[in-house]
Design an enzyme around this catalytic site. Structure first.
Site, PDB file in Angstrom:
ATOM      1  N   SER A  64     -87.488 -55.921  83.115  1.00  0.00           N
ATOM      2  CA  SER A  64     -87.729 -56.544  81.767  1.00  0.00           C
ATOM      3  C   SER A  64     -88.352 -55.215  81.014  1.00  0.00           C
ATOM      4  O   SER A  64     -88.416 -55.189  79.962  1.00  0.00           O
ATOM      5  CB  SER A  64     -88.761 -57.640  81.553  1.00  0.00           C
ATOM      6  OG  SER A  64     -90.329 -57.421  82.174  1.00  0.00           O
ATOM      7  N   LYS A 114     -94.496 -51.146  75.894  1.00  0.00           N
ATOM      8  CA  LYS A 114     -93.237 -52.145  75.917  1.00  0.00           C
ATOM      9  C   LYS A 114     -93.587 -53.065  75.128  1.00  0.00           C
ATOM     10  O   LYS A 114     -94.770 -53.601  74.545  1.00  0.00           O
ATOM     11  CB  LYS A 114     -93.472 -52.886  77.475  1.00  0.00           C
ATOM     12  CG  LYS A 114     -92.552 -54.080  77.682  1.00  0.00           C
ATOM     13  CD  LYS A 114     -92.714 -54.266  79.143  1.00  0.00           C
ATOM     14  CE  LYS A 114     -91.670 -55.685  79.598  1.00  0.00           C
ATOM     15  NZ  LYS A 114     -91.864 -55.938  80.845  1.00  0.00           N
ATOM     16  N   SER A 171     -90.833 -56.147  87.658  1.00  0.00           N
ATOM     17  CA  SER A 171     -90.561 -55.413  86.311  1.00  0.00           C
ATOM     18  C   SER A 171     -91.153 -54.242  86.004  1.00  0.00           C
ATOM     19  O   SER A 171     -90.962 -53.533  84.897  1.00  0.00           O
ATOM     20  CB  SER A 171     -90.398 -56.372  85.144  1.00  0.00           C
ATOM     21  OG  SER A 171     -89.246 -57.107  85.029  1.00  0.00           O
TER      22      SER A 171
END
Length: 536
Positions: A191, A111, A215
């Site tokens: 997210s 990420k 998330s």
């Protein structure tokens, strides 16, 4: 500039794909006799040990697939230009009979709030294209020490969904909008949107996500993959763009529970720069794959938290999962964990104070670029590209004005959150003598709409997120073409237990299936208004 680096990395991949003559279709290829979509890490590493497969072949297959498929999904923000060199180094270790462990040669996508020296994190913000990270995040060092191939960076909701009061999940100023690979006009949630969508689309074997509340688990559930939010302290947060050190965790996503367990084993370690990692008990497992218990359901007592507000289709899936668990030896009873209204009322005000403190501390570690939250607010007012989906930065502004961490009201609120979140789980487990709690992870994906923002509700993530307890989601079924996951969570440090139960659900339901990249779906075209909850 990061945008230039992204274009160059994708140009290199496109050149590689062209030279290898791959067809431009969605077909899942096979390598070493294994399906890329179905193969587990143990199967891949057995192939590499036997000389039937190389990490270079595996990494190349993922790079080819990114070039073919990611134009639809938009999950991969940047490809690591050194990925093939890292794979070649792994191949040399295998040839020498000295692989570094079960993750050696396995491609991992990060990420883009996780720092790497070569690809510093942007958190999806164009303001963060200026400046550089101090180096690799601690968790990246762990992955490299285990021989994993850093495939690249995944798109995310900008600032992990902590900029706007009503954001659109999966959108960032740097990466644009990530789509749900099952139905492309549907949202990927949370997210860690790009991490989950990339795993679902078979663009990587493992992806790293992060969670403050929902998330990891919501994107995993909504994209039909496995995600694990670890107990707070198992995995270091050093070098990860923060929201709140009281709740932030990083955790793995994959298509199989065994892969998540292997990745968690690598990520877990004490980090002198992250004091929470000192709290891990000395008897905590270090090999979660070995700790997976094939008899986990036999004699287990599970509390089922139904959440009917997610709709009858989701309730049907949860009840069907519970019935299957009962058929394999578990006792399942209905429960409602207490204190949920109190947690919902106190969480956001506490996070506002913590975000300002923690983001300013993180920005101070970077070389150049914005130094404070106030700098970020000012930048967003000057860059039109930061307002192409939504202009609002209400959470930024509220955080800038929030009371400091020394404020008595804030301190009382955080203490109340810690107490009630733990009691909500601990008291439920104790009252009914439970091993874990089962709940729906997500509703069917809503349509992506910048004007409306997210249309979501995910109360099941909150107790474990605030308490710092482990939470695993595993695919459980579909509403039309849209995946629904079930969550399993328990008390702190029970990561092995919840992973074992998730592996059992995976084994008896076989619910995951590959996405079909449908352009749209008539399912739920007139979506009812739903009370908003965030996934940070």
């Amino acid at each position: 500039m990061r945008t230039i680096r992204r274009l160059v990395s994708f140009a290199l991949v496109a050149l590689f794909v062209s030279s290898n003559g791959e067809a431009n279709d969605d077909a899942i290829e096979s390598i070493g006799g294994l399906s890329l979509e179905r193969a587990t890490i143990p199967e891949l590493t057995r192939g590499m040990r036997a000389g039937e497969l190389t990490s270079t072949e595996l990494t190349s297959a993922y790079l080819r697939r990114i070039a073919r498929i990611d134009g639809k999904v938009n999950a991969v923000l940047a490809v690591n230009p050194q990925a093939l060199a890292e794979a070649a180094a792994s191949d040399a270790r295998y040839r020498a009979g000295a692989p570094l462990g079960p993750m050696d040669g396995i491609p991992v996508l990060l990420k883009d709030n996780v720092d790497t020296a070569a690809m510093p994190a942007t958190a999806g913000s164009r303001a963060m294209l200026h400046g550089a990270a101090a180096g690799d995040a601690f968790l990246v060092k762990r992955l490299r020490a285990a021989g994993a191939v850093i495939l690249g960076k995944a798109n995310l909701s900008e600032w992990a969904n902590f900029r706007s009061i009503k954001p659109t999940s999966g959108w960032s100023g740097v990466g644009g909008q990530t789509n749900n690979p099952h139905v492309l006009d549907r949202n990927p949630c949370g997210s860690s949107a790009g991490s989950a969508a990339a795993v679902a689309a078979s663009l990587t074997q493992v992806a790293i996500g992060s969670e403050t509340d929902g998330s990891v688990v919501c994107p995993a559930g909504m994209n039909g993959v496995v995600g694990h939010k670890p107990s707070l302290g198992l995995v270091s947060r050093t070098g990860v763009v923060p929201i709140s050190s009281e709740q932030d965790t990083t955790g793995p996503m994959a298509r199989h529970v065994i892969d998540v367990a292997i990745a968690l084993s690598v990520l877990q370690a004490r980090d002198p720069a992250d004091a929470t990692t000192e709290n891990v008990p000395p008897n905590q497992p270090t090999d979660y794959a070995r700790a997976l218990d094939p008899r986990a359901l036999r004699g287990a007592r599970i509390g089922m938290w139904n959440l009917p507000e997610l709709g009858p289709d989701v309730e049907r899936i949860v009840r069907a999962t519970a019935a299957t668990m009962r058929a394999h030896g578990a006792t399942v009873i209905e429960v409602v964990p207490p204190y949920q209204a109190e947690l919902a009322a106190d969480e956001l005000p506490a996070l506002l104070t913590e975000f300002k403190r923690d983001i300013n501390a993180y920005l101070a570690t970077r070389q150049g670029g914005p130094r404070t939250l106030a700098d970020l607010i000012a930048y967003n007012k000057t860059d039109p590209a930061e307002r192409t989906c939504f202009a609002d930065q209400g959470l930024f502004e509220q955080a800038e004005a929030a009371p400091p961490p020394t404020d008595p009201e804030y301190r009382a609120r955080r203490a109340r959150l810690a107490d009630l979140s733990r009691r909500s789980i601990d008291e439920t487990l104790a009252k009914f003598q439970l091993d874990a709690i089962l709940a729906p992870t997500n509703p069917p994906a809503w349509t992506t709409d910048c004007a409306r923002g997210d249309n979501d509700i995910i109360p099941s993530s909150t107790p474990a997120a605030i308490a710092g307890y482990p939470h695993t989601t595993v695919p459980a079924g579909f509403v039309g073409p849209l995946p629904v996951g079930v969550s399993i969570f328990a008390n702190r440090w029970a990561d092995a237990r919840v992973l074992s139960l998730a592996a059992a659900v995976e084994r008896i339901t076989h619910a995951r299936r590959a996405p079909h990249y449908l352009p749209t779906s008539s399912l739920g075209s007139s979506e009812p208004p739903i009370r908003a909850r965030f996934q940070r």
